[in-house]
Design a protein around this motif. Structure first.
Motif, PDB file in Angstrom:
ATOM      1  N   LEU A 251       0.849  -1.190   0.000  1.00  0.00           N
ATOM      2  CA  LEU A 251       0.000   0.000   0.000  1.00  0.00           C
ATOM      3  C   LEU A 251       0.884   1.239   0.000  1.00  0.00           C
ATOM      4  CD1 LEU A 251      -2.723  -0.874   2.671  1.00  0.00           C
ATOM      5  CD2 LEU A 251      -3.158  -0.294   0.282  1.00  0.00           C
ATOM      6  N   GLU A 252       1.820   1.272   0.925  1.00  0.00           N
ATOM      7  CA  GLU A 252       2.667   2.454   1.042  1.00  0.00           C
ATOM      8  C   GLU A 252       3.911   2.113   1.857  1.00  0.00           C
ATOM      9  OE1 GLU A 252       0.363   5.900   2.031  1.00  0.00           O
ATOM     10  OE2 GLU A 252       2.116   7.026   2.703  1.00  0.00           O
TER      11      GLU A 252
ATOM     12  N   GLU B  41       3.040  -0.442   4.835  1.00  0.00           N
ATOM     13  CA  GLU B  41       1.654  -0.898   4.923  1.00  0.00           C
ATOM     14  C   GLU B  41       1.410  -1.878   3.791  1.00  0.00           C
ATOM     15  OE1 GLU B  41      -1.430   2.153   4.981  1.00  0.00           O
ATOM     16  OE2 GLU B  41       0.184   3.590   5.280  1.00  0.00           O
TER      17      GLU B  41
ATOM     18  N   GLU C 104      -1.525  -4.784   2.063  1.00  0.00           N
ATOM     19  CA  GLU C 104      -2.913  -5.237   2.060  1.00  0.00           C
ATOM     20  C   GLU C 104      -2.963  -6.676   1.572  1.00  0.00           C
ATOM     21  OE1 GLU C 104      -5.597  -2.856  -0.244  1.00  0.00           O
ATOM     22  OE2 GLU C 104      -7.353  -3.972   0.429  1.00  0.00           O
TER      23      GLU C 104
ATOM     24  N   SER D  44      -7.254  -8.199   4.933  1.00  0.00           N
ATOM     25  CA  SER D  44      -7.130  -7.014   5.772  1.00  0.00           C
ATOM     26  C   SER D  44      -5.906  -6.222   5.366  1.00  0.00           C
ATOM     27  CB  SER D  44      -7.023  -7.416   7.249  1.00  0.00           C
ATOM     28  OG  SER D  44      -5.861  -8.206   7.426  1.00  0.00           O
ATOM     29  N   ALA D  45      -5.718  -5.116   6.042  1.00  0.00           N
ATOM     30  CA  ALA D  45      -4.514  -4.317   5.845  1.00  0.00           C
ATOM     31  C   ALA D  45      -3.673  -4.404   7.109  1.00  0.00           C
ATOM     32  CB  ALA D  45      -4.880  -2.871   5.540  1.00  0.00           C
ATOM     33  N   VAL D  46      -2.364  -4.466   6.941  1.00  0.00           N
ATOM     34  CA  VAL D  46      -1.475  -4.572   8.104  1.00  0.00           C
ATOM     35  C   VAL D  46      -0.305  -3.612   7.950  1.00  0.00           C
ATOM     36  CG1 VAL D  46      -2.016  -6.983   8.594  1.00  0.00           C
ATOM     37  CG2 VAL D  46      -0.126  -6.443   7.067  1.00  0.00           C
ATOM     38  N   GLU D  47       0.278  -3.262   9.092  1.00  0.00           N
ATOM     39  CA  GLU D  47       1.485  -2.450   9.093  1.00  0.00           C
ATOM     40  C   GLU D  47       2.603  -3.319   9.645  1.00  0.00           C
ATOM     41  OE1 GLU D  47       1.679   1.979  10.408  1.00  0.00           O
ATOM     42  OE2 GLU D  47       2.390   0.796  12.092  1.00  0.00           O
TER      43      GLU D  47
END
Lengths: 148, 275
Positions: free
Chosen positions: A63-64, A81, A83, A87-90
């Motif tokens: 994502l970033e 980050e 995805e 879900s999305a995770v850091e």
């Protein structure tokens, strides 16, 4: 500690030296064995693959990036980050050091186990990945997810 | 409490029954001397998925904030009670109030930055935060509402179609229902029947944001690709009409699933709550 977090940590500590020497397959043991004399250059590069994100996921999309090559990062500092299909995770940094390379830009897919980031670290710490003093292990926090 | 540690709170009965909610209180290493932050996750998520894995708990602790997390009924490590009442939004709000007091939250007191509580909610959690703020102005200092919607998408959920699908695979005609059920079933650990009980309870108490509007300052945040939060400006307008200072933050390129990890979201929230 959850099964998922164990998996994540297990994959994180599979950091590898990329300076041409043999891969650090058991870094902790290598550190205890006093690998400093073995790794004689002043700095070393350690590559980390995308860790196992649990839930049977085999890939994730960037994502970033929160760090850039040249940045000095602390252990547990947020790196990127990602995805997944769920879900999305850091991802927190498994390692303190200077970022040498990052893999994949926003929207790129990376498979679990493929290179994600390369750090440059002082050579005398390269052998003890996973046992850096003082800092706690990167937290993929939370006790087991027990949905009843 | 001081120093970095995480404690699990032991619940007790509310209105005569044990809500079986899993609550954790996380203390920062360097306390900023501000009120705690209560985090409310979304439908089919959990504190772990919504707040831990996304870096929120770490970011708030880093900012010196004390953090209270709670798994909603039927979610995460909370119990999945049989009775429908445990899932009703009003019952959940009562449980949240008890949890806040158990965690040491004290009523807001002018000039005391440790008094009260800040609330951050995402999606369904934003709905609960809105209502909690509106009904508990004595303790809620500020609100951050992520992926908010003026009407709860769960209220339009076609329960019969979902039950038929689960029973024999009959396709679900309604796109929103199919999407929500797919999301709920993606995680094998989800208790799908508890989640459907929650949907049922929400249908009985649908979100009516105009009924009770929070007056405290609020920050509304959503990705610009988030169709579920397209009505965020209307929610902000409601708040402003009621005298709340309502700020909006839009995250470029983000949708309902991936807005949550956004750095801009976290930093925006931390700055907004850091007063």
């Amino acid at each position: 500690m959850s099964r998922q977090s164990q998996l994540v940590e297990a994959s994180w500590v599979r950091g590898r030296k990329t300076d041409g020497g043999p891969h650090c397959t058991n870094c902790e043991a290598a550190g205890r064995a006093g690998s400093n004399e073995y790794w004689s250059t002043a700095v070393a590069e350690i590559s980390f693959p995308l860790p196992d994100l649990g839930e049977g996921l085999i890939e994730a999309t960037v994502l970033e990036w929160l760090v850039s090559p040249g940045d000095q990062v602390e252990r547990n500092q947020p790196l990127v980050e990602m995805e997944t299909s769920k879900s999305a995770v850091e991802l927190p940094s498994p390692q303190a050091g200077k970022v040498v390379r990052i893999f994949g830009g926003a929207g790129d897919r990376i498979n679990v186990g493929e290179p994600l980031i390369v750090f440059e670290v002082p050579d005398n710490t390269a052998g003890i990945v996973g046992t850096v003093p003082k800092d706690e292990a990167p937290t993929r926090p939370g006790p087991p997810e027990r949905r009843t | 409490m001081s120093g970095r540690h995480t404690g699990e709170m032991h619940s007790h009965t509310v209105e005569g029954t044990d809500p079986q909610l899993f609550v954790e209180v996380h203390d920062p290493q360097n306390d900023a001397g501000l009120r705690p932050v209560l985090l409310l996750h979304g439908f089919s998520s959990s504190s772990k998925l919504n707040w831990h894995d996304t870096g929120w708990v770490a970011a708030l602790l880093e900012a010196g904030r004390r953090v209270i997390t709670v798994d909603l009924p039927g979610h995460g490590r909370s119990g999945a009670p049989e009775d429908m009442d445990s899932y009703s939004p009003s019952r959940i709000r009562a449980d949240l109030l008890q949890i806040a007091f158990d965690a040491g939250v004290r009523p807001l007191h002018d000039g005391d930055p440790t008094s009260g509580v800040d609330v951050v909610g995402y999606s369904l959690g934003a709905r609960l935060a809105w209502e909690f703020g509106a009904t508990q102005p004595e303790i809620v200092h500020r609100l951050v509402l992520g992926g908010p919607n003026i009407a709860d998408p769960l209220a339009a959920f076609d329960l019969i179609a979902a039950q038929n699908y689960l029973a024999d695979g009959t396709p679900i005609a309604d796109e929103s229902t199919a999407g929500l059920l797919k999301m709920a079933m993606l995680l094998p650990s989800n208790n799908i029947f508890a989640l459907l009980s929650l949907v049922d309870a929400i249908k009985a108490e649908p979100f009516d944001p105009a009924e009770a509007v929070p007056h405290m300052p609020m920050l509304l945040v959503a990705g610009d690709q988030d169709e579920r939060a397209a009505t965020m400006p209307q929610l902000a307008a409601l708040g402003i009409r009621a005298g709340s200072m309502a700020e909006q933050l839009t995250l470029p390129g983000r949708n309902h699933t991936n807005a949550i990890t956004s750095r801009a979201f976290k930093q925006g929230a931390i700055a907004f709550l850091g007063v």
